[in-house]
Design a protein around this motif. Structure first.
Motif, PDB file in Angstrom:
ATOM      1  N   ARG A 220       5.747  -6.616 -13.766  1.00 33.20           N
ATOM      2  CA  ARG A 220       5.004  -6.964 -12.563  1.00 33.20           C
ATOM      3  C   ARG A 220       6.002  -7.273 -11.445  1.00 33.20           C
ATOM      4  O   ARG A 220       7.168  -7.602 -11.704  1.00 33.20           O
TER       5      ARG A 220
ATOM      6  N   GLN B  44       3.054   2.443  -3.318  1.00 30.78           N
ATOM      7  CA  GLN B  44       2.383   2.915  -4.528  1.00 30.78           C
ATOM      8  C   GLN B  44       2.500   4.433  -4.666  1.00 30.78           C
ATOM      9  O   GLN B  44       2.415   5.175  -3.680  1.00 30.78           O
TER      10      GLN B  44
ATOM     11  N   ARG C 248       0.830  -1.205   0.000  1.00 25.43           N
ATOM     12  CA  ARG C 248       0.000   0.000   0.000  1.00 25.43           C
ATOM     13  C   ARG C 248       0.870   1.263   0.000  1.00 25.43           C
ATOM     14  O   ARG C 248       0.626   2.207  -0.755  1.00 25.43           O
TER      15      ARG C 248
ATOM     16  N   THR D  23       4.024   7.883  -7.498  1.00 25.91           N
ATOM     17  CA  THR D  23       5.003   8.318  -8.489  1.00 25.91           C
ATOM     18  C   THR D  23       6.249   8.774  -7.761  1.00 25.91           C
ATOM     19  O   THR D  23       6.177   9.586  -6.835  1.00 25.91           O
TER      20      THR D  23
ATOM     21  N   GLY E 254       6.787   4.950 -11.736  1.00 27.37           N
ATOM     22  CA  GLY E 254       5.445   4.798 -11.186  1.00 27.37           C
ATOM     23  C   GLY E 254       5.248   3.392 -10.646  1.00 27.37           C
ATOM     24  O   GLY E 254       5.620   2.409 -11.300  1.00 27.37           O
ATOM     25  N   ILE E 255       4.683   3.299  -9.467  1.00 24.57           N
ATOM     26  CA  ILE E 255       4.450   1.992  -8.856  1.00 24.57           C
ATOM     27  C   ILE E 255       2.965   1.871  -8.505  1.00 24.57           C
ATOM     28  O   ILE E 255       2.417   2.706  -7.779  1.00 24.57           O
ATOM     29  N   THR E 256       2.346   0.858  -9.051  1.00 22.85           N
ATOM     30  CA  THR E 256       0.954   0.545  -8.725  1.00 22.85           C
ATOM     31  C   THR E 256       0.931  -0.701  -7.849  1.00 22.85           C
ATOM     32  O   THR E 256       1.970  -1.202  -7.417  1.00 22.85           O
ATOM     33  N   ALA E 257      -0.256  -1.221  -7.603  1.00 25.16           N
ATOM     34  CA  ALA E 257      -0.375  -2.424  -6.787  1.00 25.16           C
ATOM     35  C   ALA E 257       0.233  -3.641  -7.470  1.00 25.16           C
ATOM     36  O   ALA E 257       0.576  -4.621  -6.809  1.00 25.16           O
ATOM     37  N   GLU E 258       0.402  -3.580  -8.792  1.00 25.77           N
ATOM     38  CA  GLU E 258       0.861  -4.756  -9.535  1.00 25.77           C
ATOM     39  C   GLU E 258       2.107  -4.534 -10.368  1.00 25.77           C
ATOM     40  O   GLU E 258       2.813  -5.498 -10.677  1.00 25.77           O
ATOM     41  N   GLU E 259       2.403  -3.273 -10.744  1.00 29.71           N
ATOM     42  CA  GLU E 259       3.488  -3.042 -11.695  1.00 29.71           C
ATOM     43  C   GLU E 259       4.406  -1.904 -11.258  1.00 29.71           C
ATOM     44  O   GLU E 259       3.996  -0.972 -10.561  1.00 29.71           O
TER      45      GLU E 259
ATOM     46  N   SER F 186       7.249  -1.530 -18.335  1.00 26.90           N
ATOM     47  CA  SER F 186       6.831  -1.919 -16.989  1.00 26.90           C
ATOM     48  C   SER F 186       7.041  -3.412 -16.770  1.00 26.90           C
ATOM     49  O   SER F 186       7.215  -4.182 -17.719  1.00 26.90           O
TER      50      SER F 186
END
Length: 206
Positions: free
Chosen positions: A119, A72, A69, A74, A103-108, A117
């Motif tokens: 995973r 996540q 969490r 930029t 950039g970091i998301t929940a998956e990538e 990108s």
């Protein structure tokens, strides 16, 4: 006389057989009791070991969820260190001006300049904590990370031509063993345009 002698011997043999049977029965009963006592003694140990394993797994899941969490957002790369490479003044200025974004998301995890990108998954139970980079479900590279509020370090190991990927053991790339070429990213979180603080807790590593 012969008949009497045989009868007497038979009676004695019968007594010996019965006595041996009784002794064996007592021995079996003793062994069964000992086994039961041993099993009873080991049962709490087994339960404790199982409880400990489940507790550690739950704690690891909790740490992974927390970091997943908090990581996540930029991120601007402020420093980039590579073994055997000295940056030019122009490259240092480019980083200083926060022009290199990840950039970091929940998956990538993505390099925003070219939108490339990959995973990933976290293992916050390790020390240092580990990021595994994935392709088609397979681990293609490993890194260590340190997340403190709006500051993030990721030190990624070079993907080997052969063998399994290995994570670096230190953020100090000068300590890398011969033949290892880790790359260290030192990053700071970009604030939202409205200036609000990122949602969630401030610090992962305490």
């Amino acid at each position: 006389l012969f008949a009497v002698s045989n009868l007497t011997s038979g009676a004695a043999f019968g007594k010996v057989t019965l006595a041996e049977g009784a002794i064996r029965l007592m021995a079996i009963k003793h062994l069964t009791t000992a086994a039961a006592v041993t099993a009873a003694a080991l049962l709490p140990v087994g339960i404790l070991a199982l409880w400990t394993a489940l507790s550690l797994a739950a704690a690891a899941d909790e740490m992974n969820e927390k970091d997943a969490r908090l990581i996540q957002g930029t991120w601007s790369v402020l420093e980039l260190h590579q073994v055997g490479y000295e940056q030019s003044q122009a490259e240092r200025e480019h980083l200083k001006d926060r022009n290199f974004k990840i950039g970091i998301t929940a998956e990538e995890i993505a390099f925003l300049a070219d939108q490339s990108s990959t995973r990933y998954r976290l293992d916050a139970s390790q020390d240092p904590k580990v990021i595994e980079y994935l392709q088609d479900g397979k681990v293609i590279a490993k890194a260590i990370y340190e997340l403190k509020g709006d500051d993030l370090k990721i030190c990624i190991g070079r993907t080997p031509d052969r063998g399994e990927p290995e994570a670096p053991t230190s953020f100090d790339i000068s300590k890398a063993p011969a033949g290892k070429f880790p790359t260290l990213f030192v990053m700071n979180r970009d604030k939202p345009v409205n200036g609000a603080e990122p949602a969630g807790e401030a610090t992962s590593d305490e």
